[in-house]
Design an enzyme around this catalytic site. Structure first.
Site, short mmCIF file in Angstrom:
data_model
loop_
_atom_site.label_atom_id
_atom_site.label_comp_id
_atom_site.label_asym_id
_atom_site.label_seq_id
_atom_site.Cartn_x
_atom_site.Cartn_y
_atom_site.Cartn_z
N PHE A 53 -17.18 41.55 -121.60
CA PHE A 53 -17.49 40.21 -122.11
C PHE A 53 -17.57 40.16 -123.63
CE2 PHE A 53 -20.35 41.47 -118.55
CZ PHE A 53 -19.43 41.21 -117.56
N CYS A 54 -16.72 40.93 -124.30
CA CYS A 54 -16.70 40.95 -125.77
C CYS A 54 -18.05 41.34 -126.34
CB CYS A 54 -16.27 39.62 -126.36
SG CYS A 54 -14.63 39.13 -125.93
N ASN A 55 -18.84 42.10 -125.60
CA ASN A 55 -20.09 42.59 -126.16
C ASN A 55 -20.16 44.09 -125.91
OD1 ASN A 55 -22.76 43.12 -126.90
ND2 ASN A 55 -23.41 41.06 -126.31
#
Ligand SMILES: *Cc1c(COP(=O)(O)O)cnc(C)c1O
Length: 827
Positions: free
Chosen positions: A416-418
């Site tokens: 999740f782009c984290n």
């Protein structure tokens, strides 16, 4: 009538959490009728717009004449006024006003972050000496769009430091005060953190903002006299929470509006505290950002208002105007209630997931969280987890996605782009991540397990219109697909009533009345009650089979023959069985996947999007030189096999993409287009045929992978034997794999060891195994979806969803393949 209404409202009320009142509920049902059969649970990715929101926006656009806000005149001035008014609406929503904060419209949270990275001045005196520049400190658990700031700001001298989750908690929860002459320093430093983690839904305490301003990070970077600023990434938080800027005063806030109310996309904001705005120095100017500019000399004067200096060119004014209708919805419900609603739903889901156990007592989910989902001030409506099999193995998220899509559940998987949060929760070391990268892992890719260890997670996130039915659909799907025994399952008190009511509507997904009552009465004795929610017939003994190994056989002693030949003239539609023999063409079997259906958006339509395609049955009639299509309840239609005489005119050519590759074909005309649209109930479909002209001969037809797909009947039998669902029609399995060549004789899975084979007088090279997805869950005879055989395939082969082999033709005597041909395997 009255009775029905009452009951209906009651039913709805119970479909949401007690946070909402009846009026809201009746509205939601109308507003999101498109969700009737869907379970949308990716609100942290993007939430949904409501029907009336879109109607109001379109109505407004049709009624009004909006000119460019820079154009002046009555229409331009009106646009300008509305935009200014919208800045007030945004500020009001966050409990502040123009006196304290400015709104800069951007294309989204990411571009707001980039603006800060490009303009924040780390050295007030611009000495160009790195010694005088301040620090850029960021939490490791941040969105990639924050991480991307590092490279920009370090170029301008900022010293970069990251803080781990645990260190941040230590620092901020017991701040060591370090006298900080904050206001008189020339070193500007910036701290960036996220108000809500988009991975786990953890809400970071907003009181940290004040701590930072007071200098609690000065100890951490070991330097006195720094002026601290705070950048709050509120993109995830503001979607379902109330951000109160009258209580907490970050210097900069970034957000995207589609996460709050679904539409418009491509529009976000950067909120800047006015008293901190002098620390942003912008170089570029464009139309709208200057008061005066000379074209022959390097002279310009920027406008005074902050947003005027930062919004270059014509802003997305029609989208800004549309914001009104989104804010209307949020203020009508109130962010506080939304926040409670999503938290309550997530709490139920979290607690229910924890209760899921396999037959042998091992847990079904591994949850990645920092809270126990009991405190809504710390936890938002997001959960990240992975699924475990009963032997402790992880289920890959690709397998999960495949199963989820059968239930029309929309979730997000991966990191999740984290990456920071992902790495911490999954306990992946830097070395492991780099090794995974070398082994094929990339952000957003499909490599879900490496050496059995997950590279990412499954994320479920709720929005203001999410329902208990969504929670139930998700739990039901996990139980059906991944739990192999009776369940332990704890219910909230108002859940029981809900079930009895909703059961009438969605009865197949719930256990029978007696069991519910059973739970209700015994609840007082024992809160965790065993409920056999799933039919045991599907799951009995599965855990035994799982231990079985991939069968291996050494020698090809038995006779293997080609039993059946199928072609699929139209990609993703029905099969045509070849009776006797057929031609091997340049690209595969003649006419196989030579046609394909395009949607109105110009993409290839497959059974994944429209299950009815499998009911379109093609018959090739070579004597009449036509392809005849039939569909239940429709008159059949003929399409000529003749190619157009000349090079097709430009207007008839169509381009599309199949699995990322560009393909080209010519349009087969209006008549078939209308027939298809009527048959499968989707407007503006087009049939296109592979282009045979052009300089480069394509090597493949519209099939996405390879020339031929071979399926071994023995492997199919082996697999179907392992399916325990008594209601499952095993005879439908073979056709679900959609092979071209069906072989018989020999041993199951023998084909996976082959390199080259002869079929009759044709030589083929094996180019790989076929990866399977939810397509095999569609019964090709009637278009119904089942969880099998994908569930069993995933379980038996430890998530390696492969079945069947791809062939390419490397030599042929006469270009003919015949039913009954003998297969000879070359050593
Ligand atoms: C979504 C998100 C972003 C990025 O938002 P965009 O709209 O893609 O620019 C940044 N941070 C967090 C916490 C987010 O959830």
């Amino acid at each position: 009538m009255f009775g029905f209404k009452m009951e209906h409202t009651m039913e709805l009320k119970l479909n949401y959490t007690p946070e909402y009142n009846e009026e809201d509920l009746l509205n939601f049902e109308k507003e999101f009728s498109r969700l009737e059969e869907e379970c949308y649970a990716d609100h942290a990715g993007a939430t949904l717009y409501s029907d009336s929101q879109m109607r109001n926006i379109i109505g407004n656009m049709q009624r009004m004449t909006y000119a460019n806000p820079h154009s002046g005149g009555v229409a331009g001035a009106n646009t300008h006024d509305i935009i200014e008014q919208m800045r007030n609406t945004v500020l009001e929503h966050f409990h502040t006003s123009v006196e304290e904060y400015s709104v800069i419209f951007t294309s989204g949270a990411t571009s707001s972050l980039k603006t800060i990275a490009e303009t924040f001045v780390f050295d007030r005196n611009k000495t160009n000496d790195a010694k005088n520049a301040g620090h850029f400190v960021y939490m490791q658990d941040n969105h990639t769009s924050v991480l991307g700031m590092r490279d920009l700001v370090s170029e301008r001298g900022a010293k970069i430091t990251s803080i781990s989750h645990n260190d941040a908690i230590k620092i901020f929860e017991n701040p060591l005060t370090f006298f900080n002459d904050n206001l008189h320093s020339d070193k500007n430093s910036l701290f960036a953190f996220s108000a809500q983690c988009n991975f786990s839904g953890l809400k970071y305490p907003l009181k940290w903002i004040d701590n930072v301003h007071k200098g609690s990070l000065s100890v951490f970077v070991n330097e006195k006299n720094i002026r601290w600023y705070v950048l709050l990434d509120a993109a995830s938080f503001v979607a379902t929470n109330d951000l109160n800027l009258s209580l907490f005063k970050p210097d900069f806030v970034c957000l995207s509006f589609y996460k709050m109310f679904g539409y418009p996309t491509g529009l976000g904001a950067l909120l800047v505290k006015n008293s901190s705005s002098d620390v942003l120095k912008k170089q570029y100017y464009g139309g709208g950002t200057v008061k005066v500019v000379l074209s022959s000399e390097m002279f310009h004067k920027k406008r005074t208002a902050l947003h005027e200096r930062f919004e270059d060119g014509t802003i997305n004014y029609l989208s800004v105007i549309s914001l009104q209708y989104g804010f209307d919805i949020l203020s009508k419900i109130s962010m506080k209630r939304i926040s409670k609603h999503v938290f309550s739903l997530m709490r139920i889901l979290h607690h229910s997931l924890l209760q899921l156990h396999h037959h042998n007592g091992t847990p079904v989910v591994k949850i990645y969280s920092d809270t126990d989902y009991e405190n809504g001030n710390l936890q938002g409506g997001i959960i990240a987890f992975n699924i475990l099999r009963s032997n402790g193995e992880y289920v890959g998220y690709v397998e999960f996605l495949n199963m989820a899509s059968l239930f029309k559940i929309h979730v997000r998987t991966g990191c999740f782009c984290n990456p920071g949060a992902c790495q911490r929760h999954l306990s992946l070391s830097n070395e492991e991540i780099l090794k995974n990268y070398e082994a094929g892992y990339v952000c957003g890719g499909s490599t879900d397990l490496i050496n059995g260890k997950p590279t990412g997670a499954i994320r479920i996130s709720f929005g203001y219109m999410s329902t208990i039915k969504d929670v139930d659909t998700i739990l039901n799907m996990i139980k059906k697909c991944f739990v192999d025994g009776p369940l332990l399952y704890k219910l909230p008190s108002w859940w029981d009533n809900y079930k009895i009511l909703v059961q009438r509507k969605y009865c197949q997904s719930f256990e029978n009345d007696i069991q519910i009552n059973d739970v209700k009465h015994k609840n007082t004795v024992n809160t965790s009650k065993r409920i056999d929610i799933i039919s045991t017939s599907i799951f009995s003994e599965n855990h035994i089979n799982k231990l079985e190994k991939w069968p291996k056989y050494s020698k090809n002693t038995e006779q293997i023959t080609l039993k059946k030949i199928f072609i699929y003239p139209i990609k993703s539609c029905g099969a045509y069985e070849i009776e006797d023999s057929w031609i091997l063409g340049m690209k595969g079997l003649k006419y196989d996947r030579e046609w394909m259906i395009l949607t109105s958006a110009g993409t290839s339509l497959t059974q994944k999007q429209n299950i009815k395609l499998c009911l379109i049955k093609p018959v090739l009639n070579l004597k009449r030189n036509c392809l005849t299509l039939s569909f239940p309840g429709m008159p059949s239609i003929d399409i000529t096999l003749e190619y157009p005489k000349m090079k097709s005119s430009e207007g008839l050519m169509c381009q599309s993409r199949v699995c990322g590759h560009k393909v080209e074909g010519f349009d087969c005309g209006l008549e078939i287009s209308e027939w298809l649209s009527l048959a499968v109930g989707q407007p503006n479909l087009k049939l296109i045929r592979q282009n045979n002209f052009g300089s480069k001969k394509p090597e493949l037809s519209f099939s996405s992978q390879a020339q031929y797909l071979l399926i071994n009947k023995e492997s199919v039998s082996w697999l179907t034997d392992k399916i325990h669902d008594k209601d499952f029609k095993k005879e439908t399995v073979l056709s679900r794999f959609r092979g071209n060549f069906i072989i018989e004789g020999g041993h199951p899975f023998q084909e996976t060891n082959w390199q080259t084979i002869m079929i009759g007088r044709n030589k083929f090279r094996i180019s790989g195994e076929c990866t399977r997805c939810q397509m095999i869950c569609i019964d090709q005879t009637n278009g119904e979806k089942t969880v099998e055989p994908l569930r069993t395939l995933g379980e038996l082969f430890h998530g390696k969803l492969r079945f069947g082999i791809y062939l390419s033709n490397i030599m042929t005597a006469d270009g003919i393949i015949k039913n009954g041909d003998t297969i000879v395997v070359e050593e």
